[in-house]
Design a protein around this motif. Structure first.
Motif, mmCIF file in Angstrom:
data_model
loop_
_atom_site.group_PDB
_atom_site.id
_atom_site.type_symbol
_atom_site.label_atom_id
_atom_site.label_comp_id
_atom_site.label_asym_id
_atom_site.label_seq_id
_atom_site.Cartn_x
_atom_site.Cartn_y
_atom_site.Cartn_z
ATOM 1 N N ALA A 1 17.848 -7.466 -2.834
ATOM 2 C CA ALA A 1 17.305 -8.409 -1.853
ATOM 3 C C ALA A 1 17.468 -7.866 -0.439
ATOM 4 O O ALA A 1 16.548 -7.962 0.395
ATOM 5 C CB ALA A 1 17.999 -9.759 -1.989
ATOM 6 N N ARG A 2 18.619 -7.274 -0.193
ATOM 7 C CA ARG A 2 18.841 -6.719 1.142
ATOM 8 C C ARG A 2 17.917 -5.525 1.392
ATOM 9 O O ARG A 2 17.367 -5.374 2.485
ATOM 10 C CB ARG A 2 20.298 -6.295 1.309
ATOM 11 N N GLU A 3 17.756 -4.662 0.391
ATOM 12 C CA GLU A 3 16.858 -3.519 0.535
ATOM 13 C C GLU A 3 15.438 -3.989 0.844
ATOM 14 O O GLU A 3 14.752 -3.412 1.686
ATOM 15 C CB GLU A 3 16.860 -2.681 -0.748
ATOM 16 N N GLN A 4 14.976 -5.043 0.138
ATOM 17 C CA GLN A 4 13.642 -5.569 0.370
ATOM 18 C C GLN A 4 13.506 -6.097 1.794
ATOM 19 O O GLN A 4 12.518 -5.824 2.485
ATOM 20 C CB GLN A 4 13.349 -6.696 -0.628
ATOM 21 N N ALA A 5 14.498 -6.873 2.219
ATOM 22 C CA ALA A 5 14.444 -7.440 3.564
ATOM 23 C C ALA A 5 14.453 -6.345 4.620
ATOM 24 O O ALA A 5 13.710 -6.406 5.616
ATOM 25 C CB ALA A 5 15.623 -8.397 3.767
ATOM 26 N N GLU A 6 15.279 -5.333 4.412
ATOM 27 C CA GLU A 6 15.352 -4.232 5.370
ATOM 28 C C GLU A 6 14.053 -3.431 5.387
ATOM 29 O O GLU A 6 13.613 -2.968 6.447
ATOM 30 C CB GLU A 6 16.546 -3.338 5.047
ATOM 31 N N ALA A 7 13.443 -3.253 4.202
ATOM 32 C CA ALA A 7 12.172 -2.540 4.140
ATOM 33 C C ALA A 7 11.111 -3.261 4.971
ATOM 34 O O ALA A 7 10.350 -2.633 5.722
ATOM 35 C CB ALA A 7 11.718 -2.402 2.689
ATOM 36 N N PHE A 8 11.067 -4.589 4.857
ATOM 37 C CA PHE A 8 10.100 -5.366 5.639
ATOM 38 C C PHE A 8 10.428 -5.291 7.135
ATOM 39 O O PHE A 8 9.522 -5.227 7.972
ATOM 40 C CB PHE A 8 10.083 -6.819 5.161
ATOM 41 N N ILE B 1 0.833 -1.200 0.000
ATOM 42 C CA ILE B 1 0.000 0.000 0.000
ATOM 43 C C ILE B 1 0.869 1.252 0.000
ATOM 44 O O ILE B 1 0.598 2.217 -0.736
ATOM 45 C CB ILE B 1 -0.940 -0.011 1.229
ATOM 46 N N TRP B 2 1.929 1.263 0.796
ATOM 47 C CA TRP B 2 2.807 2.433 0.853
ATOM 48 C C TRP B 2 3.550 2.642 -0.461
ATOM 49 O O TRP B 2 3.910 3.758 -0.809
ATOM 50 C CB TRP B 2 3.791 2.290 2.009
ATOM 51 N N GLN B 3 3.799 1.557 -1.176
ATOM 52 C CA GLN B 3 4.500 1.669 -2.459
ATOM 53 C C GLN B 3 3.641 2.280 -3.554
ATOM 54 O O GLN B 3 4.163 2.812 -4.543
ATOM 55 C CB GLN B 3 4.963 0.276 -2.941
ATOM 56 N N THR B 4 2.327 2.184 -3.395
ATOM 57 C CA THR B 4 1.408 2.605 -4.454
ATOM 58 C C THR B 4 1.092 4.089 -4.316
ATOM 59 O O THR B 4 0.477 4.520 -3.338
ATOM 60 C CB THR B 4 0.109 1.789 -4.393
ATOM 61 N N THR B 5 1.521 4.890 -5.285
ATOM 62 C CA THR B 5 1.292 6.328 -5.253
ATOM 63 C C THR B 5 0.714 6.791 -6.579
ATOM 64 O O THR B 5 0.757 6.071 -7.586
ATOM 65 C CB THR B 5 2.603 7.093 -4.997
ATOM 66 N N ASP B 6 0.208 8.004 -6.597
ATOM 67 C CA ASP B 6 -0.314 8.578 -7.835
ATOM 68 C C ASP B 6 0.792 8.775 -8.866
ATOM 69 O O ASP B 6 0.523 8.849 -10.063
ATOM 70 C CB ASP B 6 -0.977 9.923 -7.551
ATOM 71 N N GLU B 7 2.032 8.880 -8.390
ATOM 72 C CA GLU B 7 3.156 9.129 -9.287
ATOM 73 C C GLU B 7 3.827 7.839 -9.762
ATOM 74 O O GLU B 7 4.814 7.885 -10.489
ATOM 75 C CB GLU B 7 4.209 10.017 -8.587
ATOM 76 N N GLY B 8 3.318 6.703 -9.339
ATOM 77 C CA GLY B 8 3.887 5.428 -9.739
ATOM 78 C C GLY B 8 4.256 4.582 -8.532
ATOM 79 O O GLY B 8 4.126 5.016 -7.385
ATOM 80 N N LYS B 9 4.732 3.375 -8.791
ATOM 81 C CA LYS B 9 5.092 2.468 -7.715
ATOM 82 C C LYS B 9 6.503 2.763 -7.235
ATOM 83 O O LYS B 9 7.442 2.854 -8.019
ATOM 84 C CB LYS B 9 5.000 1.014 -8.182
ATOM 85 N N LEU B 10 6.646 2.899 -5.914
ATOM 86 C CA LEU B 10 7.932 3.193 -5.304
ATOM 87 C C LEU B 10 8.661 1.910 -4.928
ATOM 88 O O LEU B 10 8.033 0.905 -4.604
ATOM 89 C CB LEU B 10 7.741 4.028 -4.033
ATOM 90 N N PRO B 11 10.004 1.925 -4.929
ATOM 91 C CA PRO B 11 10.736 0.812 -4.338
ATOM 92 C C PRO B 11 10.355 0.661 -2.868
ATOM 93 O O PRO B 11 10.007 1.650 -2.200
ATOM 94 C CB PRO B 11 12.205 1.238 -4.498
ATOM 95 N N ALA B 12 10.421 -0.543 -2.356
ATOM 96 C CA ALA B 12 9.946 -0.818 -0.998
ATOM 97 C C ALA B 12 10.639 0.047 0.052
ATOM 98 O O ALA B 12 9.979 0.621 0.934
ATOM 99 C CB ALA B 12 10.144 -2.298 -0.671
ATOM 100 N N PRO C 1 16.226 -1.644 15.006
ATOM 101 C CA PRO C 1 16.853 -2.606 14.101
ATOM 102 C C PRO C 1 18.202 -2.083 13.627
ATOM 103 O O PRO C 1 18.361 -1.624 12.503
ATOM 104 C CB PRO C 1 15.862 -2.711 12.936
ATOM 105 N N GLN C 2 19.208 -2.105 14.501
ATOM 106 C CA GLN C 2 20.451 -1.410 14.228
ATOM 107 C C GLN C 2 21.244 -2.024 13.080
ATOM 108 O O GLN C 2 22.119 -1.356 12.532
ATOM 109 C CB GLN C 2 21.312 -1.345 15.492
ATOM 110 N N PHE C 3 20.931 -3.249 12.694
ATOM 111 C CA PHE C 3 21.658 -3.831 11.576
ATOM 112 C C PHE C 3 21.346 -3.096 10.275
ATOM 113 O O PHE C 3 22.049 -3.266 9.288
ATOM 114 C CB PHE C 3 21.300 -5.319 11.419
#
Length: 391
Positions: free
Chosen positions: A367-374, A32-43, A66-68
């Protein structure tokens, strides 16, 4: 033993369902946060923007548990940091903070001008401490962060004159802090990007110090009302810079309309940019200042200034300052540091102009960015219980 096994299996089943449900909730929130009027954002971009714009964390991204997730520029000997004051016009003085590698030098010198819309309360030496420290460590240079005076108390041309005075002071006193007076560059972000290139122009016009390079992070390059697509699309403020703030900065920093046509406020409209030092111009996809930064890079190239221009996709205004939690920010710092080192060695060559477009992180970085976003999303949801359907 059978009853114990039965209970264990039941608990395991229920636990698995709970974990699966939590994962679904987190994934739904991120989507939901990725979905914007300007397009889909990276996670990662979506999660950070959601957190800041909903006041779940401060703009300095105070996501500490989450200091890592937070990675510093790291390594090497600690920098020596020193506060000084530089004399400026009207018998005044401004603070500067110097970040110097340990050793005898001489080290290249970089003047850094912080962003913040030229206005009090929007940016200062403190807010940009992390990016300046990282540049000093990565380039093994003396980086001087300049505390130029701000509107509304000080209007144009005070910030420009302060910026140039700091450059002259650095040139004159370089040897006092193990700096190399023959190797000086300027850099800055947003409003500071404007001041960096304008300081280079002023140095050219006044026969001041020869500069090795100028590094401009998403610079503001015009105060005029001109049609720019990025200003129309990304001006809501959700991407960290709003039309309201841009208008306020214009009104306070350049209260006289004639000021807005001055090449020292709107370098995009300068008659002649030739003779300026080699430039690196970095822009962000989701940034109202994107188009004017790229037009300025093109104009520099047209006037035969060596230019390297890069648009980073999937990121917002100010992303370089978030390098500790955004891979694209680290990429940007790496590019800037490499450019500065090449310029210090005189290795920047004139090339046909081309805007490079850097994609969001790929492969393992993605992959790391996705995991960190979650992980950040889980932390935010767990800490606040916020409505995941609110953008």
């Amino acid at each position: 033993m059978e009853w114990a096994k039965f209970i264990f299996n039941k608990f395991f089943f229920v636990g698995s369902l709970l974990v699966a449900a939590m994962f679904i909730v987190i994934a739904l929130a991120v989507h939901i946060w990725q979905t914007t009027d300007e397009g889909k954002l990276p996670a990662k971009t979506a999660v950070i923007l959601h957190a800041v714009n909903n006041n779940l964390v401060s703009l300095d991204i105070d996501i500490q548990p989450p200091q890592f997730l937070s990675r510093s520029s790291g390594g090497g000997n600690p920098l020596l940091v020193e506060e000084r004051y530089v004399p400026v016009k009207d018998d005044g003085q401004i603070p500067v903070r110097m970040y110097r590698p340990q050793g005898e030098g001489p080290f290249p010198v970089i003047l850094y001008y912080h962003g913040g819309a030229f206005m009090e309360g929007y940016g200062n030496i403190e807010t940009h401490d992390n990016i300046v420290r990282s540049l000093a460590a990565r380039t093994q240079s003396v980086v001087i962060s300049v505390g130029y005076r701000l509107a509304p108390d000080y209007v144009f041309p005070t910030a420009v004159e302060d910026s140039y005075a700091a450059l002259l002071w650095a040139k004159e006193h370089a040897e006092d802090f193990q700096g190399d007076p023959s190797s000086i560059a300027v850099a800055g972000d947003s409003a500071g990007g404007n001041l960096a290139t304008v300081t280079a122009m002023m140095s050219r016009d006044r026969n001041g110090p020869d500069l090795t390079a100028q590094v401009l992070f998403y610079p503001l390059t015009t105060f005029r009302d001109i049609e720019l697509e990025s200003r129309e699309i990304y001006d809501s403020g959700y991407y960290f810079l709003s039309r309201q703030v841009m208008y306020l900065a214009r009104d306070l920093y350049t209260p006289n309309e004639m000021m807005r046509s001055n090449p020292y406020t709107s370098p995009l409209h300068a008659d002649d940019l030739s003779g300026l030092p080699p430039a690196l111009v970095i822009t962000a996809e989701f940034d109202p200042l994107r188009d004017e930064g790229e037009k300025y890079a093109q104009k520099l190239a047209d006037d035969e200034v060596p230019v390297q221009a890069t648009r980073y996709r999937g990121v917002m205004h100010g992303f370089i300052s978030l390098y500790e939690i955004m891979q694209s920010g680290r990429y940007g710092l790496q590019e800037a540091s490499a450019f500065l080192r090449q310029a210090q060695e005189g290795e920047i060559e004139q090339m046909p102009y081309q805007l490079q477009v850097r994609q969001p992180p790929q492969g393992m970085d993605r992959a790391r960015e996705q995991a960190e976003a979650f992980a950040i999303a889980a932390y935010l949801l767990g800490r606040t219980g916020v409505d995941i359907f609110r953008r």
